[in-house]
Design a protein around this motif. Structure first.
Motif, PDB file in Angstrom:
ATOM      1  N   SER A 350      -5.844 -23.616  21.212  1.00 13.68           N
ATOM      2  CA  SER A 350      -5.244 -22.461  21.867  1.00 13.68           C
ATOM      3  C   SER A 350      -6.366 -21.520  22.268  1.00 13.68           C
ATOM      4  N   GLY A 351      -6.003 -20.362  22.794  1.00  9.00           N
ATOM      5  CA  GLY A 351      -7.009 -19.405  23.209  1.00  9.00           C
ATOM      6  C   GLY A 351      -7.852 -18.882  22.079  1.00  9.00           C
ATOM      7  N   SER A 352      -7.381 -19.019  20.831  1.00  5.10           N
ATOM      8  CA  SER A 352      -8.133 -18.490  19.691  1.00  5.10           C
ATOM      9  C   SER A 352      -8.367 -19.526  18.592  1.00  5.10           C
ATOM     10  N   GLN A 353      -8.105 -20.806  18.876  1.00  7.58           N
ATOM     11  CA  GLN A 353      -8.200 -21.823  17.825  1.00  7.58           C
ATOM     12  C   GLN A 353      -8.902 -23.097  18.304  1.00  7.58           C
ATOM     13  N   PHE A 354      -9.704 -23.666  17.403  1.00  4.74           N
ATOM     14  CA  PHE A 354     -10.248 -25.009  17.570  1.00  4.74           C
ATOM     15  C   PHE A 354      -9.615 -25.906  16.517  1.00  4.74           C
ATOM     16  N   ILE A 355      -9.345 -27.155  16.893  1.00  7.31           N
ATOM     17  CA  ILE A 355      -8.876 -28.143  15.932  1.00  7.31           C
ATOM     18  C   ILE A 355      -9.979 -29.190  15.785  1.00  7.31           C
ATOM     19  N   VAL A 356     -10.209 -29.624  14.535  1.00  6.29           N
ATOM     20  CA  VAL A 356     -11.332 -30.508  14.228  1.00  6.29           C
ATOM     21  C   VAL A 356     -10.810 -31.722  13.477  1.00  6.29           C
ATOM     22  N   LEU A 357     -11.263 -32.909  13.871  1.00  5.00           N
ATOM     23  CA  LEU A 357     -10.909 -34.155  13.198  1.00  5.00           C
ATOM     24  C   LEU A 357     -12.121 -34.643  12.421  1.00  5.00           C
ATOM     25  N   LEU A 358     -11.950 -34.815  11.087  1.00  4.15           N
ATOM     26  CA  LEU A 358     -13.056 -35.213  10.211  1.00  4.15           C
ATOM     27  C   LEU A 358     -12.743 -36.579   9.603  1.00  4.15           C
ATOM     28  N   PRO A 359     -13.205 -37.680  10.230  1.00  3.00           N
ATOM     29  CA  PRO A 359     -12.921 -39.029   9.702  1.00  3.00           C
ATOM     30  C   PRO A 359     -13.735 -39.314   8.438  1.00  3.00           C
ATOM     31  N   THR A 360     -13.239 -40.296   7.663  1.00  2.43           N
ATOM     32  CA  THR A 360     -13.916 -40.774   6.436  1.00  2.43           C
ATOM     33  C   THR A 360     -14.444 -39.594   5.624  1.00  2.43           C
ATOM     34  N   CYS A 361     -13.533 -38.728   5.231  1.00  2.00           N
ATOM     35  CA  CYS A 361     -13.942 -37.476   4.584  1.00  2.00           C
ATOM     36  C   CYS A 361     -12.975 -37.146   3.446  1.00  2.00           C
ATOM     37  N   GLN A 362     -13.503 -36.814   2.262  1.00  2.00           N
ATOM     38  CA  GLN A 362     -12.684 -36.361   1.140  1.00  2.00           C
ATOM     39  C   GLN A 362     -12.446 -34.851   1.251  1.00  2.00           C
ATOM     40  N   TYR A 363     -11.460 -34.368   0.480  1.00  2.00           N
ATOM     41  CA  TYR A 363     -11.113 -32.946   0.569  1.00  2.00           C
ATOM     42  C   TYR A 363     -12.298 -32.051   0.251  1.00  2.00           C
ATOM     43  N   GLU A 364     -13.028 -32.380  -0.819  1.00  2.00           N
ATOM     44  CA  GLU A 364     -14.158 -31.532  -1.219  1.00  2.00           C
ATOM     45  C   GLU A 364     -15.210 -31.482  -0.112  1.00  2.00           C
ATOM     46  N   THR A 365     -15.451 -32.629   0.524  1.00  2.00           N
ATOM     47  CA  THR A 365     -16.433 -32.675   1.613  1.00  2.00           C
ATOM     48  C   THR A 365     -15.928 -31.891   2.818  1.00  2.00           C
ATOM     49  N   ALA A 366     -14.644 -32.056   3.129  1.00  2.00           N
ATOM     50  CA  ALA A 366     -14.069 -31.333   4.264  1.00  2.00           C
ATOM     51  C   ALA A 366     -14.156 -29.823   4.052  1.00  2.00           C
ATOM     52  N   LYS A 367     -13.920 -29.388   2.807  1.00  2.00           N
ATOM     53  CA  LYS A 367     -13.998 -27.962   2.488  1.00  2.00           C
ATOM     54  C   LYS A 367     -15.438 -27.462   2.647  1.00  2.00           C
ATOM     55  N   MET A 368     -16.402 -28.271   2.213  1.00  2.00           N
ATOM     56  CA  MET A 368     -17.809 -27.901   2.383  1.00  2.00           C
ATOM     57  C   MET A 368     -18.171 -27.791   3.867  1.00  2.00           C
ATOM     58  N   VAL A 369     -17.607 -28.681   4.690  1.00  2.00           N
ATOM     59  CA  VAL A 369     -17.865 -28.637   6.138  1.00  2.00           C
ATOM     60  C   VAL A 369     -17.341 -27.330   6.719  1.00  2.00           C
ATOM     61  N   MET A 370     -16.123 -26.938   6.330  1.00  2.00           N
ATOM     62  CA  MET A 370     -15.538 -25.695   6.828  1.00  2.00           C
ATOM     63  C   MET A 370     -16.369 -24.480   6.395  1.00  2.00           C
TER      64      MET A 370
END
Length: 413
Positions: A350-370
Motif C-alpha cells: 500500500s502507500g505506507s506498507q511493504f510486504i516481505v517474503l522470507l523463505p527457509t526462515c525460522q521465527y527467531e531468524t525472521a524476527k532478527m531480520v525485522m
C-alpha cells in the motif's frame, strides 16, 4: 457562426471571441472581472439578482455594500467590453438584477461537449457513438476554468465535465477495441493520459492497445510505467484487470519458439543480485510458488508486513502526511534492498506498507531480520519523522489440518 454570435472556450483557459473582437485572461488581467464575465455566461439563460451574484463572487467576505462593489465591478467589465467590441451591449441591467443580452448568442465549448456526450450515449450505432465521443473529446482541451478552480460553482462543473470526459474516453475505447482499431485505441489513450495521468483504466487500455497491435516491447514499457506511477502517486497495486492484461502480454511475448540457450540468455538479461523487488501481482505468484515448495520440502516460510507511521499526529490526507509517508517509503525501500538476502522478495502493498517474503526462515531468524531492518532504517534516517511497525506470520505450507500452530508476532517501535 450565427449573426451576433460569439464563441466561448472554457476548457484549459478562457477565451471569448467573435464580432471582430477577442478577450482572454491575459487581456482581461483581473481574476474578478474574469470571474464575473464567466458567471454571467454560465447563467445567461436567466436574470440574476444582485444578491445571487454577490454571494457567488464573494461567498466568504462580509461587505457593508456588496451591491456597490458589484456595480463597480460591472462598470469595469462593461468598459472592457466597449473597448473590445464598441457599442455591443452584452450585459443588461434590471431592477436589482443583471442578465445576459439574449440578442447575443454564445457557442460554449463545455456545453457543446456535454451535448455530444449525451448524443453519443443515445446514438443508434456504435460507429455513430464513437464519432460523437471523438468529437466531444476533441473539445476537451483541459480542466474547466482551471484558474478559477477554487470557486465552488466552478469546482462542481469542473468535476462533472472531467468525469464525463473519462466516461466518453472509456466508452470510445471499448468501441474501438470491438472494431479492431487498436492503433487508434492506443492513440486515444495517449491523448487522455496527457490530461489525466492517474486513471488506471486508461493505462490498462493503453497497454492492451499496444499489445493487440503486436508491439509487446512498447506494451511492457507502458505497463511498467503505469505500475510505477500508480505506486508513487497513489500507493496502490495494479488492479486485477491490469494484471490480467499483463499476463496476456507475457503469453504473447513468449509465443515464438526459441532454443534453450536463447531462453536462458533472455531469462538472465535483467537478473540482479540481492533481494527481489517486484509489483504485487508478481509477489502473489511468488507466494503461491513458495507455498508449494514449502509443503514439498517441509520448510517454514514467513511473511513480514512493515508499515511506515508518522511520529506525530497529523491528518491522514494532508500534504504533510503524504510527504512524510512518501519519503519514509523511499528510504525503507533502499533499506530493504540492502538488508535482505538474495531470494527474499519485496513488494509495496500500500502507500505506507511493504510486504516481505522470507523463505527457509525460522521465527527467531525472521524476527532478527525485522529488527535489522528497523535498526538500518533508523541509522539511515537519524532524524526521521516516521517510525516503523512490523508484523510476522508463518505461511500455511499445505491446505491440510496443521499439527502445530506456527509462531507469529508483531512489534511497534
Amino acid at each position: 457562426m450565427k449573426e451576433n454570435s460569439l464563441r466561448v472556450q472554457m476548457f484549459s483557459r478562457f477565451i471569448l471571441e467573435g464580432l471582430g473582437g477577442t478577450l482572454d485572461e491575459d487581456r482581461i488581467r483581473s481574476e474578478m472581472l474574469t470571474k464575473l464575465l464567466v458567471y454571467m455566461i454560465i447563467h445567461r439563460d436567466k436574470e440574476m439578482t444582485v444578491q445571487e451574484i454577490c454571494e457567488s463572487l464573494w461567498p466568504d467576505e462580509k461587505s457593508d455594500n456588496p451591491a456597490g462593489a458589484l456595480k463597480n465591478l460591472m462598470y469595469r467589465l462593461r468598459a472592457l467590453i466597449k473597448k473590445t467590441w464598441g457599442d455591443h451591449a452584452f450585459i443588461l441591467t434590471g431592477r436589482g438584477s443583471y442578465a445576459w443580452n439574449p440578442e447575443y448568442t454564445l457557442e460554449v465549448d463545455a456545453e457543446d461537449f456535454d451535448r455530444l456526450c449525451q448524443r453519443a450515449k443515445a446514438a443508434p450505432t456504435e460507429k455513430a457513438a464513437a464519432e460523437d465521443y471523438g468529437s466531444a473529446m476533441a473539445l476537451y482541451k483541459g480542466m474547466f476554468m482551471p484558474k478559477l478552480a477554487g470557486e465552488h460553482w466552478v469546482a462542481s462543473l469542473s468535476t462533472y465535465y472531467h468525469s464525463q470526459y473519462l466516461e466518453a474516453a472509456k466508452n470510445r475505447l471499448g468501441i474501438l477495441e470491438d472494431f479492431g482499431e487498436y492503433g487508434e485505441m492506443a492513440e486515444c489513450c495517449r491523448e487522455v493520459l496527457k490530461l489525466d495521468t492517474l486513471d488506471e483504466d486508461i493505462h490498462t487500455a493503453f497497454v492492451k492497445g499496444l499489445m493487440l497491435q503486436g508491439k509487446p516491447k512498447l506494451a511492457m514499457e507502458q505497463y511498467k510505467h503505469a505500475v510505477d506511477l500508480l505506486y508513487e502517486s497513489l500507493g496502490i497495486a495494479p488492479s486485477e484487470e491490469l494484471r490480467r492484461v499483463y499476463e496476456d502480454l507475457l503469453k504473447q511475448t513468449h509465443d515464438q519458439e526459441m532454443d534453450i540457450a536463447a531462453i536462458e540468455r533472455e531469462l538472465r538479461e535483467d537478473v540482479e543480485s540481492g533481494a527481489f523487488l517486484c509489483e504485487y501481482g508478481v509477489f502473489k505468484k511468488t507466494y503461491d510458488l513458495e507455498i508449494r515448495r514449502a509443503g514439498r520440502l517441509g520448510i517454514s516460510v514467513y511473511i513480514g508486513l512493515i508499515t511506515v507511521i508518522p511520529r506525530v499526529e497529523i491528518p491522514v490526507d494532508s500534504p504533510a502526511y503524504l510527504g512524510m509517508i512518501s519519503d519514509g517509503m523511499d528510504s525503507l525501500e533502499g533499506v530493504l534492498l540492502g538488508s535482505l538476502r538474495s531470494g527474499d522478495v519485496i513488494s509495496r502493498y500500500s502507500g505506507s506498507q511493504f510486504i516481505v517474503l522470507l523463505p527457509t526462515c525460522q521465527y527467531e531468524t525472521a524476527k532478527m531480520v525485522m529488527e535489522r531492518i528497523e535498526m538500518n532504517y533508523y541509522n539511515t534516517k537519524k532524524k526521521s519523522k516516521t517510525r516503523l511497525s512490523y508484523s510476522l506470520q508463518e505461511m500455511d505450507a499445505l491446505p491440510r489440518k496443521k499439527k502445530g500452530a506456527g509462531k507469529n508476532g508483531s512489534r511497534r517501535s
